[in-house]
Design a protein around this motif. Structure first.
Motif, PDB file in Angstrom:
ATOM      1  N   THR A   1     -12.894  43.769  -4.285  1.00  0.00           N
ATOM      2  CA  THR A   1     -13.747  43.373  -5.410  1.00  0.00           C
ATOM      3  C   THR A   1     -12.859  43.108  -6.628  1.00  0.00           C
ATOM      4  O   THR A   1     -11.727  43.585  -6.687  1.00  0.00           O
ATOM      5  N   ILE A   2     -13.406  42.344  -7.560  1.00  0.00           N
ATOM      6  CA  ILE A   2     -12.680  42.114  -8.809  1.00  0.00           C
ATOM      7  C   ILE A   2     -12.525  43.422  -9.590  1.00  0.00           C
ATOM      8  O   ILE A   2     -11.611  43.593 -10.385  1.00  0.00           O
TER       9      ILE A   2
ATOM     10  N   ASN B   1      -6.076  39.150 -10.780  1.00  0.00           N
ATOM     11  CA  ASN B   1      -7.544  39.145 -10.764  1.00  0.00           C
ATOM     12  C   ASN B   1      -8.071  37.747 -10.513  1.00  0.00           C
ATOM     13  O   ASN B   1      -9.007  37.541  -9.744  1.00  0.00           O
TER      14      ASN B   1
ATOM     15  N   ALA C   1     -10.291  36.612  -7.261  1.00  0.00           N
ATOM     16  CA  ALA C   1     -11.637  36.038  -7.386  1.00  0.00           C
ATOM     17  C   ALA C   1     -11.710  34.699  -6.657  1.00  0.00           C
ATOM     18  O   ALA C   1     -12.652  34.435  -5.899  1.00  0.00           O
TER      19      ALA C   1
ATOM     20  N   ARG D   1     -11.682  35.183  -2.830  1.00  0.00           N
ATOM     21  CA  ARG D   1     -12.948  35.703  -2.289  1.00  0.00           C
ATOM     22  C   ARG D   1     -14.034  34.621  -2.295  1.00  0.00           C
ATOM     23  O   ARG D   1     -14.812  34.516  -1.352  1.00  0.00           O
TER      24      ARG D   1
ATOM     25  N   CYS E   1     -21.401  36.036  -4.912  1.00  0.00           N
ATOM     26  CA  CYS E   1     -20.089  36.163  -5.559  1.00  0.00           C
ATOM     27  C   CYS E   1     -20.223  36.425  -7.058  1.00  0.00           C
ATOM     28  O   CYS E   1     -19.333  36.044  -7.828  1.00  0.00           O
TER      29      CYS E   1
ATOM     30  N   ASP F   1     -17.315  37.978  -9.226  1.00  0.00           N
ATOM     31  CA  ASP F   1     -16.174  37.075  -9.405  1.00  0.00           C
ATOM     32  C   ASP F   1     -16.536  35.909 -10.314  1.00  0.00           C
ATOM     33  O   ASP F   1     -15.733  35.485 -11.145  1.00  0.00           O
TER      34      ASP F   1
ATOM     35  N   THR G   1     -15.636  27.568  -9.044  1.00  0.00           N
ATOM     36  CA  THR G   1     -14.779  28.572  -9.688  1.00  0.00           C
ATOM     37  C   THR G   1     -14.563  28.263 -11.166  1.00  0.00           C
ATOM     38  O   THR G   1     -14.137  29.141 -11.912  1.00  0.00           O
TER      39      THR G   1
END
Ligand code: ATP
Ligand code: MN
Length: 467
Positions: free
Chosen positions: A46-47, A130, A134, A137, A279, A282, A447
């Motif tokens: 996880t973040i 990080n 993210a 993932r 998500c 993230d 993203t």
């Protein structure tokens, strides 16, 4: 230590206080004072980090000195309610083992914010940040969602070859594959390279698309998709092009352009929804750090029907914009291929939603697209997205043997290397359609990253194949 099972940090963060736990991960930061240290530990699940509280009484100074940013730890302790804000629980450590030290003088990823550009120069380590956690993932979630989407629809996942004799797009930007000794290339009597001496006995390259083989699959089992790497030696140093990128190419028998557009729209909406549903941690991180409009933009595209417009109508809109004073770097008139500035004008300024462009001049599109009655346009479709421009390119395919052969001849292409493909039109030809979604273009959209080099773990671009 071994009696307790290791828990992933993602799971620990949702557990009730009280349990004895074992966590493993990498140190993000360490702060505190002489009596107590607070270690932020992350394992990539996880973040979010878990906070490890280490009382100086319990641990030697020597050990705590080795707990530096980047070092890997195994931590045993009790999960307790966290008095600090930002997390529900933390680990009150009883045992800490440093699994791998990390020299703070040399480790390139220190706490201070590093630029994405710098991170590209240490792409082997940037995955530890990080940001790239993210991105990776989300990339994984999108790959899974793609297979899920097609699997639920009964599409067959078809593996198409990476080494090929044909140039699907006719663009010629291919990487050659050879085992010939470049210092001693065999020549034939006329002085041309003698490819019969090469590994495959023919000139071969890395594929730019799995479509042509995809059509063989679709005209056999109905609906297929490919999902694999493609290679284009286009020397374009843009934030939207890679030399090696991943593409998803569905190909469907009995679909016309209308069906094709419907599938494409449903598909990308499904993927964007999947990211929003699965998500969010993230996405929030990326939204806050890089792109404040990210989540809103994603929600925007799933809520509305995409705008469908013909190429000819789009040219009229763009020409009118130019007449009204809008400045584009590249000229636009009927017959030109749109640049991303034109695509983005249509999407962001004119329609305010994703656009599906159809019916392109045949001369700017590949040979296999279905020809319209007008004799000058083809049944192509490009899906255009905000901030990205083209995210999908596709078409209804020319199903008529005569028309396909005529077009191949007209373009001066060799029919001989394509006989296997043309056979689809000889034996039980059917109307069929398909499209290609650039995986990294999709990832740019979900993203909020601005450069395509930052949504693939190890980017390949001109003069860059390190790592
Ligand atoms: P563009 O006009 O943006 O260069 P294209 O017309 O060459 O794209 P297609 O041949 O239609 O693209 O390929 C299908 C999809 O593959 C595109 O819609 C895009 O999402 C993606 N794509 C194409 N080229 C690249 C590249 N060099 N790097 C990353 N993705 C790409
Ligand atoms: Mn295209």
């Amino acid at each position: 230590m071994d009696s307790i099972h290791r828990s992933k940090i993602k799971a620990l963060l949702t557990m009730e206080p009280g349990a004895e736990v074992l966590a493993k991960g990498w140190v993000r930061t360490k702060r505190g004072n002489k009596q107590v240290k607070f270690i932020a530990l992350n394992d990539g699940s996880t973040i979010n980090n878990i906070q490890v509280v280490a009382n100086a009484e319990l641990f030697s100074e020597d050990l705590l000195k080795k707990v530096t940013t980047g070092a890997s730890l195994s931590v045993k302790g009790t999960l307790v309610a966290s008095p600090g804000s930002g997390q529900a629980v933390e680990i009150q450590a009883s045992e800490i083992e440093v699994l791998g030290e990390c020299d703070p003088m040399r480790f390139p990823l220190q706490k201070k914010d590093t630029t994405l550009e710098f991170l590209r120069s240490v792409a082997h380590l940037r995955l530890r940040t990080n940001t790239f956690g993210a991105v990776l993932r989300i990339r994984n979630a999108m790959a899974f969602a793609i297979h899920k989407f097609f699997n639920e629809k009964g599409f067959v996942y078809l593996h198409t070859p990476l080494i090929t004799e044909s140039d699907a797009e006719g663009a010629g930007d291919m990487f050659q594959v050879t085992t010939m000794d470049l210092k001693n290339i065999p020549l034939d009597k006329k002085g041309n390279v003698d490819f019969s001496k090469d590994f495959f006995g023919k000139k071969t390259s890395l594929t730019v698309s799995g479509q042509l083989e995809g059509e063989l699959g679709a005209t056999a089992v109905g609906e297929i998709y490919t999902f694999g790497p493609t290679f284009r030696a286009e020397n374009s140093n843009t934030p939207r092009h890679l030399a090696e990128f991943w593409m998803i190419e569905p190909e469907m028998a009995f679909y016309d352009l209308e069906d094709n557009m419907e599938l494409a729209e449903e598909f990308v909406k499904y993927l964007v929804s999947y990211a929003l549903d699965n998500c969010m941690d993230d996405l929030r991180f990326l939204n806050d750090k890089y792109d404040e409009g990210l989540i809103e933009r994603m929600q925007g595209v799933i809520g509305i029907p995409f705008q469908r417009v013909t190429y000819t109508q789009a040219v009229e809109i763009l020409e009118k914009a130019v007449a009204d004073g809008v400045k584009f770097e590249y000229p636009v008139h009927w017959g030109t291929d749109f640049q991303s500035e034109h695509e983005r004008y249509l999407v962001e300024k004119y329609f305010g939603k994703p656009v599906i462009l159809i019916d392109f001049p045949k001369d700017i599109k590949a040979f296999y697209m279905k020809q319209n009655e007008d004799g000058r346009t083809v049944r192509g479709m490009d899906v255009l997205f905000p901030k990205i421009g083209e995210i999908i390119g596709g078409s209804e395919r020319e199903a008529s043997l005569e028309k396909l052969e005529a077009r191949i001849d007209e373009l001066g292409m060799s029919r001989r290397n394509l006989e296997w493909y043309i056979d689809t039109r000889r034996y039980g030809s059917v109307p069929h359609s398909g499209f290609g979604l650039g995986f990294e273009r999709l990832l740019l959209f979900v993203t909020g990253m601005a450069n395509i080099r930052d949504v693939i773990p190890f980017p390949r671009t001109p003069k860059n194949a390190e790592f």
